[in-house]
Design an enzyme around this catalytic site. Structure first.
Site, PDB file in Angstrom:
ATOM      1  CD  GLU A 138      -3.141   1.397  -2.439  1.00 44.51           C
ATOM      2  OE1 GLU A 138      -3.753   0.342  -2.169  1.00 44.51           O
ATOM      3  OE2 GLU A 138      -3.615   2.528  -2.219  1.00 44.51           O
TER       4      GLU A 138
ATOM      5  CG  HIS B 208      -2.116   0.814   1.169  1.00 47.17           C
ATOM      6  ND1 HIS B 208      -2.077   2.171   1.035  1.00 47.17           N
ATOM      7  CD2 HIS B 208      -3.431   0.488   1.200  1.00 47.17           C
ATOM      8  CE1 HIS B 208      -3.308   2.645   1.003  1.00 47.17           C
ATOM      9  NE2 HIS B 208      -4.145   1.658   1.098  1.00 47.17           N
TER      10      HIS B 208
HETATM   11  O1  TA6 Z   1      -6.050   1.141  -1.059  1.00 40.63           O
HETATM   12  C1  TA6 Z   1      -7.178   1.961  -1.006  1.00 40.63           C
HETATM   13  C2  TA6 Z   1      -7.995   1.599   0.225  1.00 40.63           C
HETATM   14  O2  TA6 Z   1      -8.498   0.292   0.145  1.00 40.63           O
HETATM   15  C3  TA6 Z   1      -9.115   2.623   0.373  1.00 40.63           C
HETATM   16  O3  TA6 Z   1     -10.383   2.040   0.122  1.00 40.63           O
HETATM   17  C4  TA6 Z   1      -8.967   3.103   1.811  1.00 40.63           C
HETATM   18  O4  TA6 Z   1      -9.701   2.282   2.685  1.00 40.63           O
HETATM   19  C5  TA6 Z   1      -7.447   2.955   1.993  1.00 40.63           C
HETATM   20  O5  TA6 Z   1      -7.177   1.688   1.406  1.00 40.63           O
HETATM   21  C6  TA6 Z   1      -6.948   3.098   3.403  1.00 40.63           C
HETATM   22  O6  TA6 Z   1      -7.403   2.023   4.195  1.00 40.63           O
HETATM   23  P1  TA6 Z   1      -6.973   2.035   5.765  1.00 40.63           P
HETATM   24  O7  TA6 Z   1      -7.558   0.770   6.336  1.00 40.63           O
HETATM   25  O8  TA6 Z   1      -5.485   2.077   5.797  1.00 40.63           O
HETATM   26  O9  TA6 Z   1      -7.580   3.299   6.329  1.00 40.63           O
END
Ligand code: TA6
Length: 304
Positions: free
Chosen positions: A267, A154
Site C-alpha cells: 500500500e 490500500h
Molecule cells: O493497511 C493496514 C491496516 O491499517 C491494518 O492495520 C488493518 O486495520 C487494515 O488496514 C484493514 O483496515 P480496515 O479498516 O479496512 O479493516
C-alpha cells in the site's frame, strides 16, 4: 468498450475494457477498484468473497482509497477516513489505443465538513494498458485554510499463497511494526517473508524517487512489480509503503479465513506523518502495478 454499469448490490461501477483484453472494474462507492485482469484473463487484484456491497460499508479488498486519515488518529473520523465510504462521481471514461482510463472525483460536502471542516477536491485516475494498471490520486486544497492529511492506496494483490510470498525493495527502511506494539525497526532483509500476521508501515526514506516493490514466490517467480510514488507541491516525495496480511488471527468478519492466503497488501501512502497543504496546493500519490508472470497452458510465463 468501457462504460458504466450496475454492479454487485446494484452499486454503479465503471468497467474499463482495453483493446488488448485487459479489463478493470471500479465502483463509484469509494472509487474502489475491485478487479484488474490482464489480457490472459488472470485476476490480479483480490476482493473478499464476503465483501459487502451495500453502499454503507467499505468494500473489503480491491484498492480502497484512504483519506484524510490512515487508521483512526481522530475519533471524529472513521477508520481510514471517509473517502472509501463516499459516493464519488465519474468525470470521464476514455478508450484510446494505448489505454482505457477513467477519472473519478470527490469533493467536500456537508457530511465531510461535519467531521473534517476543510474544502478539498480528490481526483482519482485509473489508467489501464495491455501490461499494467496505474492508479493516481490527486489531493487539492480548494479551501482558504491549510489542512493536514494522510492518503494511501490500500492495494490487495493476488498471490499464489501468503506462506510462499516474498516482498522485496524495502531493505534498509525503518518501519513501524504494528503487529509488535508499534516498535520502530529497520528492515534487514532484501526479501520479506510473511509467515504470520504482518502489519508494517515502511517509512519513506530520503531517496527522493519512486519506490519499486516486487512481489515474488519463495522460488523466485515474479508475481508483480509495483512502482509507488508521492508528490507534494509537484516535488517527488518518497512515499511510505504499508505491508499487511491479517492471517487468521486478525482477519475481519468480511474476510473469513482462508481468504487471507490469497493476497498480500502493498500500500503506497503518505501516512507516517500528516502532510500539510496550503490553499490551492496539490499532492499526488500513485501506484503502477506491472504483473510479471501469468500462467498459459499450465506453465508460468514471465512478461518481458
Ligand atoms: O493497511 C493496514 C491496516 O491499517 C491494518 O492495520 C488493518 O486495520 C487494515 O488496514 C484493514 O483496515 P480496515 O479498516 O479496512 O479493516
Amino acid at each position: 468498450m468501457s462504460g458504466t454499469k450496475s454492479g454487485k448490490g446494484g452499486l454503479e461501477m465503471v468497467s474499463l475494457v482495453h483493446s488488448s483484453g485487459a479489463n478493470a472494474e471500479i465502483y463509484l462507492w469509494g472509487a474502489t477498484l475491485t478487479s484488474y485482469k490482464t489480457p490472459d484473463g488472470k485476476e490480479r487484484i483480490f476482493c473478499s468473497p464476503a465483501a459487502i456491497f451495500d453502499g454503507k460499508k467499505a468494500i473489503r479488498g480491491g484498492v480502497p482509497v484512504v483519506f484524510p486519515q490512515f487508521g483512526q488518529p481522530s475519533k471524529d473520523l472513521p477508520q481510514h477516513g471517509f473517502a472509501r465510504t463516499s459516493q464519488w462521481t465519474v468525470l470521464s471514461i476514455m478508450d484510446t489505443v494505448e489505454a482505457s482510463y477513467a477519472i473519478f472525483e470527490l469533493q467536500d460536502s456537508s457530511e465531510t465538513r461535519a467531521v473534517w471542516d476543510f474544502s478539498f477536491q480528490l481526483q482519482y485516475t485509473v489508467f489501464l494498458t495491455a501490461s499494467s494498471l496505474t492508479m493516481s490520486l490527486k489531493v487539492h486544497n480548494i479551501g482558504q485554510n491549510l489542512f493536514r492529511f494522510h492518503a494511501l492506496l490500500h492495494t490487495y494483490l493476488v498471490i499464489p499463497d501468503i506462506s510462499d510470498v516474498r516482498v522485496s525493495g524495502l531493505a534498509g527502511r525503518k518501519y513501524v511494526d504494528k503487529a509488535a506494539g508499534g516498535d520502530t525497526k529497520v528492515e534487514q532483509s532484501d526479501e520479506i517473508a510473511v509467515p504470520s500476521f504482518v502489519d508494517r508501515i515502511y517509512i519513506a526514506s530520503g531517496l527522493g524517487r519512486a519506490c519499486d516493490v516486487v512481489v515474488r514466490t519463495s522460488k523466485g517467480t515474479p508475481v508483480a512489480m509495483t512502482i509507488n510514488e508521492g508528490r507534494i507541491r509537484g516535488e517527488l516525495q518518497p512515499c511510505d509503503v504499508v505491508v499487511w496480511n491479517p492471517y487468521e488471527s486478525n482477519s475481519p468478519a468480511d474476510l473469513p479465513p482462508p481468504a487471507f492466503k490469497e493476497f498480500v497488501c502493498v500500500e503506497p501512502g503518505l501516512v507516517n506523518e500528516f502532510q500539510s497543504l496550503d490553499p490551492n496546493e496539490l499532492a499526488e500519490l500513485s501506484q503502477r502495478i506491472i504483473p510479471l508472470s501469468f500462467e498459459r497452458g499450465g506453465s508460468v510465463c514471465i512478461c518481458s
